[in-house]
Each structure stands twice: as C-alpha cells, then as structure tokens.
Write a protein that holds these residues in place. Structure first.
Motif, PDB file in Angstrom:
ATOM      1  N   MET A   1       0.829  -1.200   0.000  1.00 36.47           N
ATOM      2  CA  MET A   1       0.000   0.000   0.000  1.00 36.47           C
ATOM      3  C   MET A   1       0.867   1.255   0.000  1.00 36.47           C
ATOM      4  SD  MET A   1      -3.124  -0.850  -0.151  1.00 36.47           S
ATOM      5  CE  MET A   1      -2.859  -2.330  -1.058  1.00 36.47           C
TER       6      MET A   1
ATOM      7  N   PHE B   1       2.174   2.263  -3.254  1.00 32.05           N
ATOM      8  CA  PHE B   1       1.284   2.983  -4.157  1.00 32.05           C
ATOM      9  C   PHE B   1       1.330   4.486  -3.883  1.00 32.05           C
ATOM     10  CE2 PHE B   1      -3.058   4.559  -5.082  1.00 32.05           C
ATOM     11  CZ  PHE B   1      -2.918   4.548  -6.441  1.00 32.05           C
TER      12      PHE B   1
ATOM     13  N   MET C   1      -8.135  -1.551   1.143  1.00 32.94           N
ATOM     14  CA  MET C   1      -9.053  -2.173   0.182  1.00 32.94           C
ATOM     15  C   MET C   1      -9.460  -1.186  -0.897  1.00 32.94           C
ATOM     16  SD  MET C   1     -10.083  -5.123  -0.282  1.00 32.94           S
ATOM     17  CE  MET C   1     -11.047  -5.801  -1.576  1.00 32.94           C
TER      18      MET C   1
ATOM     19  N   ARG D   1      -7.946   1.614  -1.664  1.00 25.57           N
ATOM     20  CA  ARG D   1      -6.782   1.993  -2.444  1.00 25.57           C
ATOM     21  C   ARG D   1      -6.501   0.960  -3.540  1.00 25.57           C
ATOM     22  NH1 ARG D   1      -1.791   3.987   1.269  1.00 25.57           N
ATOM     23  NH2 ARG D   1      -2.241   6.200   1.199  1.00 25.57           N
ATOM     24  N   ARG D   2      -6.642  -0.282  -3.114  1.00 30.58           N
ATOM     25  CA  ARG D   2      -6.364  -1.357  -4.051  1.00 30.58           C
ATOM     26  C   ARG D   2      -7.324  -1.293  -5.233  1.00 30.58           C
ATOM     27  NH1 ARG D   2      -5.653  -7.143  -1.491  1.00 30.58           N
ATOM     28  NH2 ARG D   2      -5.963  -8.405  -3.339  1.00 30.58           N
ATOM     29  N   GLN D   3      -8.584  -0.996  -4.890  1.00 29.34           N
ATOM     30  CA  GLN D   3      -9.588  -0.893  -5.955  1.00 29.34           C
ATOM     31  C   GLN D   3      -9.256   0.261  -6.913  1.00 29.34           C
ATOM     32  OE1 GLN D   3     -13.324  -0.700  -3.935  1.00 29.34           O
ATOM     33  NE2 GLN D   3     -13.754  -2.853  -4.314  1.00 29.34           N
TER      34      GLN D   3
ATOM     35  N   LYS E   1      -6.346   1.440  -7.504  1.00 31.98           N
ATOM     36  CA  LYS E   1      -5.190   1.022  -8.290  1.00 31.98           C
ATOM     37  C   LYS E   1      -5.641   0.112  -9.435  1.00 31.98           C
ATOM     38  CE  LYS E   1      -0.569  -0.841  -7.577  1.00 31.98           C
ATOM     39  NZ  LYS E   1       0.261  -1.589  -6.616  1.00 31.98           N
ATOM     40  N   GLU E   2      -6.463  -0.872  -9.077  1.00 33.01           N
ATOM     41  CA  GLU E   2      -6.981  -1.797 -10.092  1.00 33.01           C
ATOM     42  C   GLU E   2      -7.634  -1.026 -11.227  1.00 33.01           C
ATOM     43  OE1 GLU E   2      -7.699  -5.352 -10.349  1.00 33.01           O
ATOM     44  OE2 GLU E   2      -5.904  -5.477  -9.090  1.00 33.01           O
ATOM     45  N   ARG E   3      -8.504  -0.100 -10.796  1.00 34.72           N
ATOM     46  CA  ARG E   3      -9.272   0.646 -11.779  1.00 34.72           C
ATOM     47  C   ARG E   3      -8.351   1.495 -12.653  1.00 34.72           C
ATOM     48  NH1 ARG E   3     -14.734   2.942  -9.464  1.00 34.72           N
ATOM     49  NH2 ARG E   3     -15.086   0.721  -9.110  1.00 34.72           N
TER      50      ARG E   3
END
Lengths: 306, 292
Positions: free
Chosen positions: A1, A4, B1, B3-5, B7-9
């Motif tokens: 995280m 990122f 969670m 953030r991950r979404q 990033k995915e997007r």
C-alpha cells in the motif's frame, strides 16, 4: 500500500515537471513564431522558381543553402516540367523558369508581348548520360553503338548482341524507375533515324523491353558489372572502366569535355530562364548557383559543373 | 481495500486507453490510405486494375503489380505449404524430444532474420544461381521472388501448424492407435484433420507475410511493371504491389502518388482479410478442444 502512495507522489512530481516543460515549450514556440512573424512583416524578398523536375533538386538545395546565408529571402521551388517552367517565367508568374531543354518559339507564342528573345538563358549545369555495358561485351567488339541501335535495343527490336556486332548472347536491358530524372533524359534523347524518341514511343502506348528496373544509378552499375549480357545507362560519374565501362554513342565517348562541347549526343544543358536580364536578388541567386558553392551542389546531385 | 480498488481501476483504464490508441491508429491509417488513394479510384474506376503504368503517358494503373503479387504469392505457397506441413508433422508427431528441442527454436529464429538480409542473399546468391541453372537471361524473376518468400513464410507455417497439431488431445490419438491404426494412419486420419483449422490459419498467416513482404521482394523480382507473355512465365521479371511502392514513392507526384496509395489500400484489404480469417480459424480450433 505504501508503495502505491509513493508512486502517486512521483506521479504528481512528474506532472509538475511535465507542466513546466510544457510551459517552456509553449514559450519557445510562441517566441519563435512571433520572432519569425516580425521578420516576414519587415519585407521579406520572395523569389519563385518553377519548372523542370531534372533541375528541381539543384534548385531546391541551392535555395535552401541560399536562404541559410540570407535571412530575409524566401525562395519557393516547384516542379511541373520544362514547358511549364518556360511558360510561367514568360507570363511573369514566376521569377525563374527551370528547363532541361532550350526554350522554343512555340513555348511563348500564346503569351502577349513576349518574344523568345525576351527570355534570358542562364545555363547552370550540364547533364550527360553514359551508356554502359558489361566488360565482357565491351571486350567482344561492342565499343560503339548508334542512337538508332540503342533505340532498337530498348524497344526490343534488337535482342541479341550479335545484331550489333557482338557475341551471340541475349541482351539484358537495365532501366531506372520511371520517376528517375536520368531516365526522363534518356528516353527524351534516344531517338531512331527519323527523330522518333523513346519518349514518343512510350507516349504512343509502347512499353520498353526492359528486364530489370533499378532505383539508383549505383544499382544499375552493379547489375551491369554482375551480368555479362547487360546494357544500362547511368550518370557520367558512375562509369567504371573496369567493371562497368561506357561505350561510344554515335562515335563519341562520354566525358566532361564532350558533354560540355555538346559533342556527346545523350547530353544537354540545364537552364534557369528569366524574363529579361536578371536583376537584384534573382541575379544574386543565379550567381550563387553558378558560384563554386552552387556548382558543388550541382556535382553532388550527379550533374556536370560549368 | 479502497486503495487497491483505485489502483486496479487506474490500471484498467490505462490499459483500455492504450488498446484504444492502437485501434485508433489502425483506423487513422485506414482512413488516411483511403483518402489519399481516392483520386486514383475516381480517375480510373475499375480500370485501375488494368496493366498500364507509365510516367511518360502519365498513366498509373496497378494491374501488373497486383498480378505480380498474386503469382509470387501462389509460387511461394506452392513451395512453403508442402515443406511447412511436412516440417510441422515431423516436429510435432515424429521427432524425438531432444531433436524437437533443438529444431523448434532454430526454425523460429528463421522468422526473426530481417527481410533485408533475405533480400540481400537473394540478390547476390539466389539470382546469380538461377541464371546458369535454368539457362536464363536474368535471375531476377517471379521465381526468385517466390523462392525467397516461400522460405520466409516457412517458419510461420511450421511453427503455427506445429502448435495446432500439438493441441490435438492425446486421447484422440491414443484411441486411434488402440484400435490398430499405424502411426502414419493416425496422423493422416486423426491428428491432421482435427488440427486442420489451425493449420489453415498457419497457411493464411504465411501467405499474409508473403504478400506484405517488401524489401526482399523488391531486390529479386526485377520491378518491371508489366504482365509477361505468356502471363505465367515465372522466369520473367515483374513487379509486386509492395515493390512498386518501395521503388516509386520517394519521387512520385500527383496521380502517381494516389495510385501508389491505391496499391497500399489493396494490400491492406488483402492482408487484413487474411488476418481476420486466420483469427476466426484459430478461435475455432481453440473452442473445439476447450469448449466442447
């Protein structure tokens, strides 16, 4: 995280850098355009040139170099052919009309108030094309061809060397791409005994009996040196006595001298016509083309200097 | 969670944009080709497919080049299909494991050789060899073009056909062998027919390569814009759609440029159609074994 987050930071930073770069670029572009705009408004002298596609490369490169030397001069160069060049200069449309042939009275007959004598012929270069054959053919008795024989070879009426006094071999005919200026000169000047040229032959729907078409002079030379049956044509500078020798045409061997004197038949002078004696910038430009620098360009483009 | 979404997007959009850009570029090229060639089609209509190309007469009809492309491609396929299929069958069905591991990468390497190298070898070796062998006046001919293109298409045909043959399920072959068929009968009656759509895709892709190839062909085909008499005289020199573009585009003006673009449009249509057909065939073989 965390990774990122970091990459996002970098991204933002990059964006900033990008924006700064963009701003600088815009500034430069604007600055340049304003600057060049100023120059143009302050009275640029424009010379327009039009005509022969053979002279086109010389005119273009000379114009470029000349514009580098003189800031406030703009030279536009266009093709269109010798006839267009002569007509355009005669009716005052352009300052210089390029031509790869001498102007004729018929070129100006429809233009009011202009006689052929009003056009001033400035010869800027010579152009000669050597007919080359394989060393084998030259060593076997084919050292001289007449224009008519060359005409008949290229139209396919003669297809064996024995028909022109050589060995019993088929003739392998090399040609240049149809866009080539050398080819244009060749088909325009090769004629049979009644003055019918290869160009006329093509215009009347004929197709030359060629075997191999090349993009460059050098490719013709290499094809001729590799195939003992070969004939071809190339600019004088490409002749090599050992691998790709030139032969006489109508009894004259091509050389700088025979081309300049007009003795060698597949040769011509290249002209820049003006209406009346050239003056001012036009004169200066033509003088530049005739100067050593201009003539170096002439030679680089494969023509013969004055 | 969350953030991950994001990033995915973000990644998804980036890839979407990249894909969209490549589609946009293809359509841009197509649009440009068509708009640049339109004047030629308007001038000549269907007579553009006649054989008459002459700068002196200012006539630019592309029939001779289209004919040359057709004859050279047919020739190349006559050479490449039997050799390629035999090679693929050997590689996938007959060759022992260690032979295959050596041969397959070497054959694939053949596809990586730049076309100018093939052309150079063709012009210096092949053309010089053809002259005395067939007692020819000139080695530059449709035959030379077909040979070079056949060799260039080989690795594609072998490699993709081999994949198709390998994809045939093992139980099919074993069933055939179990009922007493010989190895050859199994290849002929079971493996090959099952893989036929993949093999067709391989052949079409090989053909596409042959049609679109420029450098090698323009060095060995002679570049004469005519249809020889008799037309199927493969020892004559000729021109292809690609070689005429390579030869004349540099100095072309006006209508000639438009006609050269017309050559480009025709090439685009032919190669584009082939690539679509081969993709459909490939999909079909994948469905056959995975879906059903």
């Amino acid at each position: 995280m965390g990774g990122f987050g970091e990459s996002l930071m970098v991204e933002v930073k990059n964006k900033k850098i990008g924006k700064t770069m963009l701003a600088i670029l815009i500034a430069i572009t604007f600055g340049a355009s304003i600057f060049s705009g100023c120059v143009e408004e302050e009275g640029t002298i424009t010379i327009s040139i039009k005509g022969s596609s053979t002279v086109l490369p010389i005119a273009e490169i000379c114009a470029e170099e000349y514009m580098k030397l003189n800031d406030n001069i703009l030279i536009t160069v266009a093709g269109g052919g010798s006839s267009v060049g002569i007509k355009s200069v005669a009716n005052g449309e352009v300052d210089i009309g390029d031509a790869s042939r001498a102007a004729k009275a018929s070129d100006v007959e429809n233009i009011k108030g202009v006689e052929l004598s009003n056009l001033v012929d400035n010869v800027i270069a010579y152009d000669g094309i050597a007919v080359v054959v394989s060393p084998y053919i030259k060593n076997n008795n084919v050292t001289d061809l007449t224009m008519e024989q060359i005409y008949m070879i290229y139209t396919g009426e003669i297809s064996y060397w024995s028909e022109v006094g050589g060995p019993d071999l088929e003739i392998y005919i090399n040609d240049r791409a149809s866009t080539s200026g050398t080819r244009a000169t060749f088909v325009e000047l090769i004629e049979n005994s009644s003055g019918y040229t290869l160009e006329d032959f093509e215009e009347d729907g004929g197709t030359l009996a060629v075997d191999d078409v090349h993009q460059e002079n050098s490719q013709v030379v290499s094809a001729v040196s590799l195939n003992q049956n070969a004939i071809g044509y190339a600019g004088l500078g490409y002749v090599n006595e050992e691998t790709c020798p030139a032969i006489k045409v109508d009894g004259v061997l091509p050389s700088t001298t025979t081309v300049k004197e007009g003795d060698y038949p597949i040769s011509r002078s290249l002209h820049m016509y003006t209406l009346g004696q050239p003056t001012g910038t036009v004169k200066d430009f033509i003088d530049y083309v005739k100067s050593d620098e201009g003539q170096d360009i002439v030679e680089e483009e494969g023509f013969i200097r004055l | 969670m969350l953030r991950r979404q994001i990033k995915e997007r973000a990644i998804r959009y980036i890839f979407f944009i990249l894909a969209a850009v490549s589609i946009f570029i293809v359509f841009f090229i197509l649009f440009f080709l068509i708009s640049e060639s339109l004047p030629a089609f308007q001038e000549y209509g269907f007579s553009i497919f006649d054989s008459d190309w002459n700068v002196t007469r200012d006539v630019y009809k592309i029939g001779a080049a289209l004919f040359g492309t057709a004859i050279v491609t047919i020739g190349a396929m006559i050479i490449a299909i039997p050799l390629g299929l035999a090679g693929a069958i050997f590689l996938s069905e007959i060759a022992p494991y260690h032979v295959r591991t050596v041969l397959k990468p070497i054959i694939e390497l053949l596809a990586g050789i730049p076309s100018i190298v093939y052309g150079f070898l063709g012009a210096t070796l092949l053309v010089q060899y053809l002259v005395p062998t067939f007692d020819l006046l000139k080695g530059k001919s449709y035959l030379a073009g077909a040979l070079i293109l056949g060799i260039m298409a080989l690795p594609i045909i072998i490699s993709i056909s081999d994949d198709a043959l390998k994809a045939v399920p093992r139980d099919l072959k074993e069933a055939s062998l179990a009922v007493g068929a010989t190895k050859w009968e199994t290849i002929k009656k079971v493996t090959f027919p099952t893989a036929i759509s993949g093999i067709s895709a391989a052949v079409i892709m090989g053909m596409g390569r042959a049609i679109g190839e420029t450098m090698a062909v323009s060095l060995v085909v002679g570049n004469v814009m005519h249809i020889p008499v008799p037309p199927f005289d493969i020892f004559e020199s000729g021109s292809t759609l690609t070689s005429i573009i390579a030869l004349e585009m540099g100095e072309a003006t006006g209508l000639q440029t438009y006609s050269l673009f017309a050559c480009g449009v025709i090439l685009f249509i032919i190669v584009g159609t082939m690539s679509i057909v081969s993709n459909i065939l490939k999909e079909r073989i994948e469905k056959k074994f995975k879906g059903g």
